[in-house]
Motif scaffolding. Structure first.
Motif, PDB file in Angstrom:
ATOM      1  N   LEU A 188       6.033  35.475  78.735  1.00  0.00           N
ATOM      2  CA  LEU A 188       5.012  35.553  77.711  1.00  0.00           C
ATOM      3  C   LEU A 188       3.647  35.332  78.373  1.00  0.00           C
ATOM      4  O   LEU A 188       3.486  34.394  79.136  1.00  0.00           O
ATOM      5  CB  LEU A 188       5.278  34.433  76.706  1.00  0.00           C
ATOM      6  CG  LEU A 188       4.723  34.607  75.309  1.00  0.00           C
ATOM      7  CD1 LEU A 188       5.470  35.727  74.603  1.00  0.00           C
ATOM      8  CD2 LEU A 188       4.883  33.299  74.563  1.00  0.00           C
ATOM      9  N   THR A 189       2.692  36.206  78.087  1.00  0.00           N
ATOM     10  CA  THR A 189       1.360  35.995  78.658  1.00  0.00           C
ATOM     11  C   THR A 189       0.640  34.893  77.888  1.00  0.00           C
ATOM     12  O   THR A 189       0.459  35.009  76.681  1.00  0.00           O
ATOM     13  CB  THR A 189       0.532  37.286  78.593  1.00  0.00           C
ATOM     14  OG1 THR A 189       1.272  38.298  79.242  1.00  0.00           O
ATOM     15  CG2 THR A 189      -0.807  37.109  79.267  1.00  0.00           C
ATOM     16  N   MET A 190       0.290  33.816  78.556  1.00  0.00           N
ATOM     17  CA  MET A 190      -0.396  32.708  77.880  1.00  0.00           C
ATOM     18  C   MET A 190      -1.919  32.847  77.988  1.00  0.00           C
ATOM     19  O   MET A 190      -2.642  32.550  77.064  1.00  0.00           O
ATOM     20  CB  MET A 190       0.020  31.373  78.513  1.00  0.00           C
ATOM     21  CG  MET A 190       1.366  30.846  78.042  1.00  0.00           C
ATOM     22  SD  MET A 190       1.516  30.755  76.260  1.00  0.00           S
ATOM     23  CE  MET A 190       0.504  29.323  75.929  1.00  0.00           C
ATOM     24  N   ILE A 191      -2.378  33.255  79.169  1.00  0.00           N
ATOM     25  CA  ILE A 191      -3.818  33.376  79.370  1.00  0.00           C
ATOM     26  C   ILE A 191      -4.102  34.784  79.858  1.00  0.00           C
ATOM     27  O   ILE A 191      -3.468  35.251  80.805  1.00  0.00           O
ATOM     28  CB  ILE A 191      -4.322  32.385  80.428  1.00  0.00           C
ATOM     29  CG1 ILE A 191      -3.904  30.960  80.076  1.00  0.00           C
ATOM     30  CG2 ILE A 191      -5.838  32.470  80.573  1.00  0.00           C
ATOM     31  CD1 ILE A 191      -4.254  29.951  81.140  1.00  0.00           C
ATOM     32  N   GLU A 192      -4.997  35.445  79.189  1.00  0.00           N
ATOM     33  CA  GLU A 192      -5.366  36.772  79.632  1.00  0.00           C
ATOM     34  C   GLU A 192      -6.882  36.845  79.776  1.00  0.00           C
ATOM     35  O   GLU A 192      -7.616  36.729  78.793  1.00  0.00           O
ATOM     36  CB  GLU A 192      -4.869  37.810  78.632  1.00  0.00           C
ATOM     37  CG  GLU A 192      -4.912  39.202  79.228  1.00  0.00           C
ATOM     38  CD  GLU A 192      -4.323  40.243  78.292  1.00  0.00           C
ATOM     39  OE1 GLU A 192      -3.835  39.873  77.209  1.00  0.00           O
ATOM     40  OE2 GLU A 192      -4.398  41.427  78.651  1.00  0.00           O
ATOM     41  N   SER A 246     -13.787  38.697  78.135  1.00  0.00           N
ATOM     42  CA  SER A 246     -13.115  37.881  77.122  1.00  0.00           C
ATOM     43  C   SER A 246     -11.902  37.167  77.698  1.00  0.00           C
ATOM     44  O   SER A 246     -11.384  37.535  78.751  1.00  0.00           O
ATOM     45  CB  SER A 246     -12.677  38.762  75.954  1.00  0.00           C
ATOM     46  OG  SER A 246     -11.656  39.628  76.387  1.00  0.00           O
ATOM     47  N   ILE A 247     -11.504  36.122  77.001  1.00  0.00           N
ATOM     48  CA  ILE A 247     -10.323  35.359  77.390  1.00  0.00           C
ATOM     49  C   ILE A 247      -9.430  35.209  76.157  1.00  0.00           C
ATOM     50  O   ILE A 247      -9.907  34.789  75.095  1.00  0.00           O
ATOM     51  CB  ILE A 247     -10.714  33.962  77.915  1.00  0.00           C
ATOM     52  CG1 ILE A 247     -11.600  34.099  79.150  1.00  0.00           C
ATOM     53  CG2 ILE A 247      -9.466  33.138  78.233  1.00  0.00           C
ATOM     54  CD1 ILE A 247     -12.141  32.790  79.656  1.00  0.00           C
ATOM     55  N   LEU A 248      -8.186  35.569  76.294  1.00  0.00           N
ATOM     56  CA  LEU A 248      -7.234  35.359  75.211  1.00  0.00           C
ATOM     57  C   LEU A 248      -6.257  34.269  75.612  1.00  0.00           C
ATOM     58  O   LEU A 248      -5.695  34.297  76.704  1.00  0.00           O
ATOM     59  CB  LEU A 248      -6.460  36.650  74.906  1.00  0.00           C
ATOM     60  CG  LEU A 248      -7.276  37.877  74.493  1.00  0.00           C
ATOM     61  CD1 LEU A 248      -6.348  39.061  74.224  1.00  0.00           C
ATOM     62  CD2 LEU A 248      -8.105  37.580  73.249  1.00  0.00           C
ATOM     63  N   ILE A 249      -6.113  33.305  74.710  1.00  0.00           N
ATOM     64  CA  ILE A 249      -5.133  32.247  74.925  1.00  0.00           C
ATOM     65  C   ILE A 249      -4.022  32.488  73.919  1.00  0.00           C
ATOM     66  O   ILE A 249      -4.251  32.377  72.718  1.00  0.00           O
ATOM     67  CB  ILE A 249      -5.763  30.848  74.670  1.00  0.00           C
ATOM     68  CG1 ILE A 249      -6.968  30.608  75.563  1.00  0.00           C
ATOM     69  CG2 ILE A 249      -4.714  29.753  74.801  1.00  0.00           C
ATOM     70  CD1 ILE A 249      -6.674  30.384  77.012  1.00  0.00           C
ATOM     71  N   ASN A 250      -2.834  32.831  74.408  1.00  0.00           N
ATOM     72  CA  ASN A 250      -1.725  33.143  73.518  1.00  0.00           C
ATOM     73  C   ASN A 250      -2.154  34.161  72.448  1.00  0.00           C
ATOM     74  O   ASN A 250      -1.802  34.043  71.282  1.00  0.00           O
ATOM     75  CB  ASN A 250      -1.230  31.847  72.861  1.00  0.00           C
ATOM     76  CG  ASN A 250       0.231  31.941  72.489  1.00  0.00           C
ATOM     77  OD1 ASN A 250       0.861  32.968  72.720  1.00  0.00           O
ATOM     78  ND2 ASN A 250       0.771  30.887  71.909  1.00  0.00           N
TER      79      ASN A 250
END
Lengths: 244, 242
Positions: free
Chosen positions: B7-11, B65-69
Motif C-alpha cells: 500500500l502506498t503510504m506517502i506519495e 503535492s504530497i499524499l498521505i494514504n
C-alpha cells in the motif's frame, strides 16, 4: 472535528500553557509586583483622600498592566520559536486558531487570577467605609477587557520575533501607544478633527467609561473587536510561518 | 513480500521548494509503501530536512503535492498530521515540563481516549526506556534521554508514519543500537522515513534508500542493490553526491 473536540484541544493546550506560567518564576514575580505596586499606590493616597473609593486604584491600573501584560505574553510565541518547539506544536493535528486561542486564554486566565488576588483592595475599602459597588464591578470588568486587549496585542507581537526581550519592549510600546491615543492630555493637544477618532480608537477612553460603572455595549464591542483583530493577525502570522 | 499488495503510504509528486531565489527542492518525486523503512541520505543542505518539514505540514511547498494514504497534506492537513509521528532534528521539547507531564500532554493533545492514556504511557515509557527519568525536568536530561523522549513523543499515538530527522546523532553506540532496534520493530507494520549520515545504519535497518543532492534524487534502491552497484554505501554516496 466537532465543537466539543475543538474546545477540548484548546483546553488541553490552555492547561499546558497555564502550567508553564506556574512552573517558571515569572508567575510569582508577576503576582508579587502586581500586588505590591497596586496596594502601595492605592493605600498611599487612600488615607490622604479619606474616602472609601477605589476610583484611584482603577486610574493607575492601566499603567501597571502596561508593563505586566507584555511580560505575560512575551514568551508565548518567542520561546516556542527560539527553542524550536513551535515545530512540534504546529505539526500536531491542531488548527492555528486553537493554538492562538489557547495561548491568549491562558494569559487572560493568569491575569484574571492576579486581579482576583487584588480584591483585598475593595474589601479593605468596604470595611473602612461605605463603598459604592458600581465602580468596583465596572473597574474590574474594564480591567479585564483592557487587560485582554493588551494581551492580544502583546501575543501578536510575540509571534513576530524569536527574542523575548524584543517582544516585551515592542509589546510595551504598542500597548502604550494604543492606550495613550485616547487619553485626555493627548486629545487636548491634538487637532480637533482627529479628536473623536483618537478617542474612539484609544484603549484608555473606553476603560474610563466602564470604570465609572457605565456599561455601554459600544465600549464592550470595541474591546472585543480589538482583541479579535490582533488574534486574527496572530493567526495570519502563524499560518504564514513568516519568521524564518 | 508481494509487490502488488504494498500500500502506498506517502506519495510525493513534483515537490519544489524555494526560499527566495534559492531552490532547495527541485521537482522531487517518490513514494513510500506501508511497512517500508526508507533511509534518506544526502550531504548537509541537500534538502532532507526541508522535505520532512513539508511532509509534516510545518512548511508549505512552493509547488507539488504530497499524499498521505491518499489524502493531500494541504487540503486535509489535520487528518494527515494525525497519521504522522515526527522527531525534528533539533529534538525540540518543552524544557520546563517534567518528562511524564510532557508525555501525558502529548497523549492528550494527540486525542488518545481517556482510558487509553495510562496504559499507552506505560507502554511508550517502557519501549523508550524512560522509567528512571519520568519525574525529571526535561532541561536536566542528557542528550540520549532527550532523544528518547522525542522518540516517545513521536510514537505516542501509534502513527502509521514515522518521520525521524537524524534520530541517532549525538548518541553513544549502545543508544544507537537501541534506537535502531526500535525503528526496526516499528517498521514492521508502519512506514518510517529517517535521515542519517551514518551509512552502516542504513544497511542495518532500511529496506530502501534514497540519496538526494541539491534537492534532486540522485540514487535509490535497496541497500543491497546500491552495494552491488558501487561496492559499498560510502562509495555510492561519494559518487552520487559529488
Amino acid at each position: 472535528m466537532n465543537k466539543l473536540q475543538y474546545l477540548k484541544i484548546i483546553y488541553i493546550l490552555f492547561k499546558k500553557e497555564l502550567m508553564s506560567y506556574f512552573n517558571s518564576p515569572i508567575a510569582y514575580v508577576f503576582i508579587g509586583v502586581f500586588l505590591i505596586v497596586g496596594n502601595w499606590l492605592f493605600f498611599n493616597t487612600f488615607f490622604l483622600v479619606g474616602q472609601a473609593s477605589v476610583r484611584n486604584y482603577f486610574s493607575f491600573l492601566p499603567w501597571i498592566f502596561l508593563f505586566l501584560a507584555p511580560a505575560l505574553t512575551m514568551r508565548l510565541w518567542a520561546e516556542e520559536k527560539k527553542s524550536g518547539t513551535i515545530e512540534f506544536l504546529l505539526t500536531l493535528p491542531i488548527t492555528d486558531w486553537q493554538a492562538v486561542l489557547a495561548k491568549f486564554l491562558s494569559a487572560l486566565a493568569f491575569l484574571t487570577f492576579s486581579l482576583l488576588l487584588s480584591l483585598s483592595i475593595p474589601f479593605s475599602a468596604a470595611w473602612l467605609g461605605n463603598l459604592d459597588l458600581g465602580p468596583v464591578v465596572g473597574g474590574y470588568l474594564g480591567a479585564l477587557f483592557l487587560g485582554g486587549s493588551y494581551l492580544a496585542l502583546g501575543l501578536f507581537i510575540s509571534s513576530l520575533t524569536k527574542n523575548q526581550i524584543i517582544a516585551f519592549i515592542l509589546g510595551l510600546v504598542a500597548c502604550f501607544s494604543a492606550f495613550i491615543i485616547g487619553a485626555d492630555f493627548v486629545l487636548a493637544n491634538s487637532p480637533a478633527i482627529f479628536v473623536p477618532i483618537m478617542k474612539f480608537l484609544g484603549l484608555g477612553s473606553h476603560f474610563n467609561n466602564i470604570a465609572k460603572g457605565v456599561l455601554d455595549s459600544k465600549d464592550i464591542i470595541y474591546y472585543l473587536s480589538f482583541i479579535f483583530l490582533f488574534l486574527w493577525l496572530n493567526v495570519r502570522v502563524i499560518e504564514r510561518r513568516a519568521w524564518k | 513480500m508481494l509487490k502488488g499488495a504494498k500500500l502506498t503510504m506517502i506519495e510525493i509528486k513534483n515537490l519544489t521548494k524555494k526560499f527566495g531565489q534559492n531552490l532547495v527542492l527541485d521537482n522531487l518525486s517518490f513514494s513510500v509503501a506501508k511497512g517500508e523503512i526508507l533511509g534518506f541520505l544526502g550531504p548537509n543542505g541537500a534538502g532532507k530536512t526541508t522535505t520532512m518539514k513539508i511532509i509534516t505540514s510545518f512548511w508549505p511547498a512552493t509547488s507539488g503535492s504530497i499524499l498521505i494514504n491518499g489524502l493531500d497534506t494541504v487540503g486535509n492537513s489535520l487528518a494527515t498530521r494525525s497519521k504522522i509521528g515526527y522527531l525534528p532534528e533539533t529534538v525540540p521539547l518543552y524544557d520546563d515540563m517534567r518528562v511524564f507531564e510532557y508525555l501525558k500532554f502529548v497523549a492528550q493533545i494527540r486525542g488518545l481516549a481517556e482510558g487509553k492514556i495510562k496504559p499507552r504511557l506505560k507502554q511508550v515509557v517502557a519501549t523508550c526506556g524512560l522509567t528512571k527519568v519520568l519525574r525529571r525536568p526535561i532541561d536536566e536530561l542528557s542528550k540520549g534521554f532527550r532523544q528518547r523522549v522525542g522518540l516517545a513523543q513521536a510514537i505516542m499515538h501509534e502513527p502509521d508514519i514515522l518521520i525521524l530527522d537524524e534520530p541517532t546523532t549525538g548518541l553513544d553506540p549502545n543508544q544507537i543500537m537501541e534506537i535502531r532496534d526500535l525503528i526496526k520493530t516499528i517498521g514492521r507494520e508502519k512506514t518510517v522515513i529517517f535521515s542519517t549520515h551514518i551509512l552502516s545504519e542504513v544497511s542495518a535497518t532500511c529496506n530502501r534508500v534514497i540519496i538526494i543532492n541539491n534537492g534532486k534524487i540522485v540514487g535509490q534502491g535497496s541497500p543491497a542493490e546500491l552495494i552491488g552497484k558501487y561496492g559499498n554505501l560510502e562509495q555510492a554516496f561519494r559518487e552520487l553526491t559529488k
